[in-house]
Motif scaffolding. Structure first.
Motif, PDB file in Angstrom:
ATOM      1  N   ARG A  66       0.832  -1.207   0.000  1.00 27.22           N
ATOM      2  CA  ARG A  66       0.000   0.000   0.000  1.00 27.22           C
ATOM      3  C   ARG A  66       0.865   1.256   0.000  1.00 27.22           C
ATOM      4  N   ASP A  67       1.955   1.238   0.768  1.00 24.77           N
ATOM      5  CA  ASP A  67       2.862   2.385   0.792  1.00 24.77           C
ATOM      6  C   ASP A  67       3.467   2.649  -0.587  1.00 24.77           C
ATOM      7  N   ARG A  68       3.763   1.587  -1.332  1.00 19.44           N
ATOM      8  CA  ARG A  68       4.409   1.740  -2.627  1.00 19.44           C
ATOM      9  C   ARG A  68       3.421   2.032  -3.754  1.00 19.44           C
ATOM     10  N   MET A  69       2.243   1.424  -3.691  1.00 17.92           N
ATOM     11  CA  MET A  69       1.325   1.525  -4.825  1.00 17.92           C
ATOM     12  C   MET A  69       0.210   2.544  -4.631  1.00 17.92           C
ATOM     13  N   ASN A  70      -0.397   2.572  -3.486  1.00 18.39           N
ATOM     14  CA  ASN A  70      -1.446   3.565  -3.247  1.00 18.39           C
ATOM     15  C   ASN A  70      -1.323   4.108  -1.823  1.00 18.39           C
ATOM     16  N   PRO A  71      -0.408   5.059  -1.652  1.00 21.34           N
ATOM     17  CA  PRO A  71      -0.128   5.584  -0.314  1.00 21.34           C
ATOM     18  C   PRO A  71      -1.289   6.376   0.290  1.00 21.34           C
ATOM     19  N   LEU A  72      -2.274   6.741  -0.510  1.00 16.70           N
ATOM     20  CA  LEU A  72      -3.423   7.478   0.014  1.00 16.70           C
ATOM     21  C   LEU A  72      -4.512   6.540   0.537  1.00 16.70           C
ATOM     22  N   GLY A  73      -4.240   5.241   0.535  1.00 15.34           N
ATOM     23  CA  GLY A  73      -5.222   4.269   1.008  1.00 15.34           C
ATOM     24  C   GLY A  73      -5.809   3.481  -0.146  1.00 15.34           C
ATOM     25  N   GLN A  74      -6.678   2.538   0.183  1.00 16.56           N
ATOM     26  CA  GLN A  74      -7.305   1.723  -0.850  1.00 16.56           C
ATOM     27  C   GLN A  74      -8.130   2.625  -1.772  1.00 16.56           C
ATOM     28  N   PRO A  75      -8.121   2.365  -3.069  1.00 17.62           N
ATOM     29  CA  PRO A  75      -8.894   3.192  -3.993  1.00 17.62           C
ATOM     30  C   PRO A  75     -10.405   3.023  -3.775  1.00 17.62           C
ATOM     31  N   ARG A  76     -11.146   4.113  -3.994  1.00 17.70           N
ATOM     32  CA  ARG A  76     -12.603   4.048  -3.819  1.00 17.70           C
ATOM     33  C   ARG A  76     -13.256   3.222  -4.910  1.00 17.70           C
ATOM     34  N   LYS A  77     -12.780   3.400  -6.134  1.00 12.10           N
ATOM     35  CA  LYS A  77     -13.313   2.653  -7.273  1.00 12.10           C
ATOM     36  C   LYS A  77     -12.172   1.891  -7.937  1.00 12.10           C
ATOM     37  N   PRO A  78     -11.776   0.767  -7.358  1.00 10.44           N
ATOM     38  CA  PRO A  78     -10.632   0.043  -7.921  1.00 10.44           C
ATOM     39  C   PRO A  78     -10.984  -0.585  -9.270  1.00 10.44           C
ATOM     40  N   LEU A  79      -9.985  -0.671 -10.116  1.00  9.02           N
ATOM     41  CA  LEU A  79     -10.131  -1.343 -11.396  1.00  9.02           C
ATOM     42  C   LEU A  79      -9.556  -2.755 -11.353  1.00  9.02           C
ATOM     43  N   TYR A  80      -8.649  -2.984 -10.393  1.00  9.01           N
ATOM     44  CA  TYR A  80      -7.961  -4.262 -10.290  1.00  9.01           C
ATOM     45  C   TYR A  80      -7.936  -4.729  -8.836  1.00  9.01           C
ATOM     46  N   LEU A  81      -7.777  -6.037  -8.683  1.00  6.84           N
ATOM     47  CA  LEU A  81      -7.632  -6.637  -7.363  1.00  6.84           C
ATOM     48  C   LEU A  81      -6.345  -7.453  -7.372  1.00  6.84           C
ATOM     49  N   LEU A  82      -5.492  -7.229  -6.392  1.00 12.38           N
ATOM     50  CA  LEU A  82      -4.238  -7.966  -6.271  1.00 12.38           C
ATOM     51  C   LEU A  82      -4.419  -9.063  -5.234  1.00 12.38           C
ATOM     52  N   LYS A  83      -4.275 -10.300  -5.689  1.00  9.97           N
ATOM     53  CA  LYS A  83      -4.358 -11.465  -4.793  1.00  9.97           C
ATOM     54  C   LYS A  83      -2.970 -12.083  -4.681  1.00  9.97           C
ATOM     55  N   ALA A  84      -2.615 -12.497  -3.473  1.00 10.13           N
ATOM     56  CA  ALA A  84      -1.274 -13.042  -3.270  1.00 10.13           C
ATOM     57  C   ALA A  84      -1.297 -14.156  -2.234  1.00 10.13           C
ATOM     58  N   THR A  85      -0.359 -15.071  -2.365  1.00 12.63           N
ATOM     59  CA  THR A  85      -0.125 -16.107  -1.352  1.00 12.63           C
ATOM     60  C   THR A  85       1.354 -16.061  -0.983  1.00 12.63           C
ATOM     61  N   ILE A  86       1.614 -16.193   0.303  1.00 13.16           N
ATOM     62  CA  ILE A  86       2.980 -16.102   0.812  1.00 13.16           C
ATOM     63  C   ILE A  86       3.426 -17.473   1.303  1.00 13.16           C
ATOM     64  N   THR A  87       4.626 -17.861   0.905  1.00 13.01           N
ATOM     65  CA  THR A  87       5.249 -19.085   1.407  1.00 13.01           C
ATOM     66  C   THR A  87       6.577 -18.700   2.042  1.00 13.01           C
ATOM     67  N   GLU A  88       6.730 -19.044   3.300  1.00 14.26           N
ATOM     68  CA  GLU A  88       7.958 -18.710   4.029  1.00 14.26           C
ATOM     69  C   GLU A  88       8.665 -19.999   4.398  1.00 14.26           C
ATOM     70  N   THR A  89       9.960 -20.067   4.098  1.00 15.65           N
ATOM     71  CA  THR A  89      10.751 -21.249   4.455  1.00 15.65           C
ATOM     72  C   THR A  89      12.032 -20.819   5.151  1.00 15.65           C
ATOM     73  N   GLU A  90      12.461 -21.660   6.086  1.00 16.20           N
ATOM     74  CA  GLU A  90      13.741 -21.454   6.764  1.00 16.20           C
ATOM     75  C   GLU A  90      14.613 -22.671   6.493  1.00 16.20           C
ATOM     76  N   LYS A  91      15.888 -22.410   6.216  1.00 18.30           N
ATOM     77  CA  LYS A  91      16.827 -23.496   5.966  1.00 18.30           C
ATOM     78  C   LYS A  91      18.079 -23.243   6.791  1.00 18.30           C
TER      79      LYS A  91
END
Length: 174
Positions: A66-91
């Motif tokens: 949000r800080d990098r892409m829309n620092p003013l907060g979530q858009p009121r009328k978004p055109l796109y939705l960003l979905k993500a999955t996080i995988t964390e591994t330790e070795k």
């Protein structure tokens, strides 16, 4: 010996040739405004709603994006939705003589997709990955702080990569 005038001339010629070679290779700034639409990829990033991500690393990544892409907060009328999955591994990398770990790699892999809300189709998908290592000490608190610091660095790098990849996608559309 070369005179000062000759050195300046050589430097000027080198600079001009460098600029010409950059334009010949197709170099374009990522966040430039399109001459046709007057719209920049940075403005396009501000039309993305970022889906909430689970767990603490997900919350941190969400806020960094949000800080990098829309620092003013979530858009009121978004055109796109960003979905993500996080995988964390330790070795574990290094082991002491008493079979305890002394160094660990922390890797975070984020698979994400950009969905157009008008068509409900995935228009862009990619992955971002970063690795950082930290020392494991005898003090549990020091281990916790070292791991959290490494996680913060990794998430910051992943957020930067994601924003840059999405910016390049929107720049290509123009």
């Amino acid at each position: 010996m070369m005179s000062i005038l000759t050195k300046r001339l050589c430097l000027s010629v080198t600079f001009v040739l460098g600029l010409i070679s950059l334009s010949a290779c197709g170099f374009q700034p990522v966040y430039k405004k399109s001459t046709e639409t007057g719209y920049s990829s940075h403005q396009a990033l501000q039309t993305i709603r970022i889906s909430p991500l689970p767990d603490r690393p997900g919350q941190i990544l969400h806020n960094l994006l949000r800080d990098r892409m829309n620092p003013l907060g979530q858009p009121r009328k978004p055109l796109y939705l960003l979905k993500a999955t996080i995988t964390e591994t330790e070795k574990d990398l290094a082991v002491r003589l008493d079979n305890t770990t002394s160094r660990t790699n922390l890797t975070i892999l984020v698979k994400y997709s950009l969905v157009s809300l008008s068509s409900n189709n995935i228009v862009f998908s990619s992955t971002a990955r970063s690795t950082n290592s930290f020392d494991k000490l005898d003090d549990p608190y020091a281990n916790l702080v070292a791991e959290d610091t490494a996680r913060s660095r990794v998430l910051r790098q992943v957020a930067d990569d994601m924003a840059l990849q999405l910016g390049a996608y929107f720049n290509k559309l123009q």
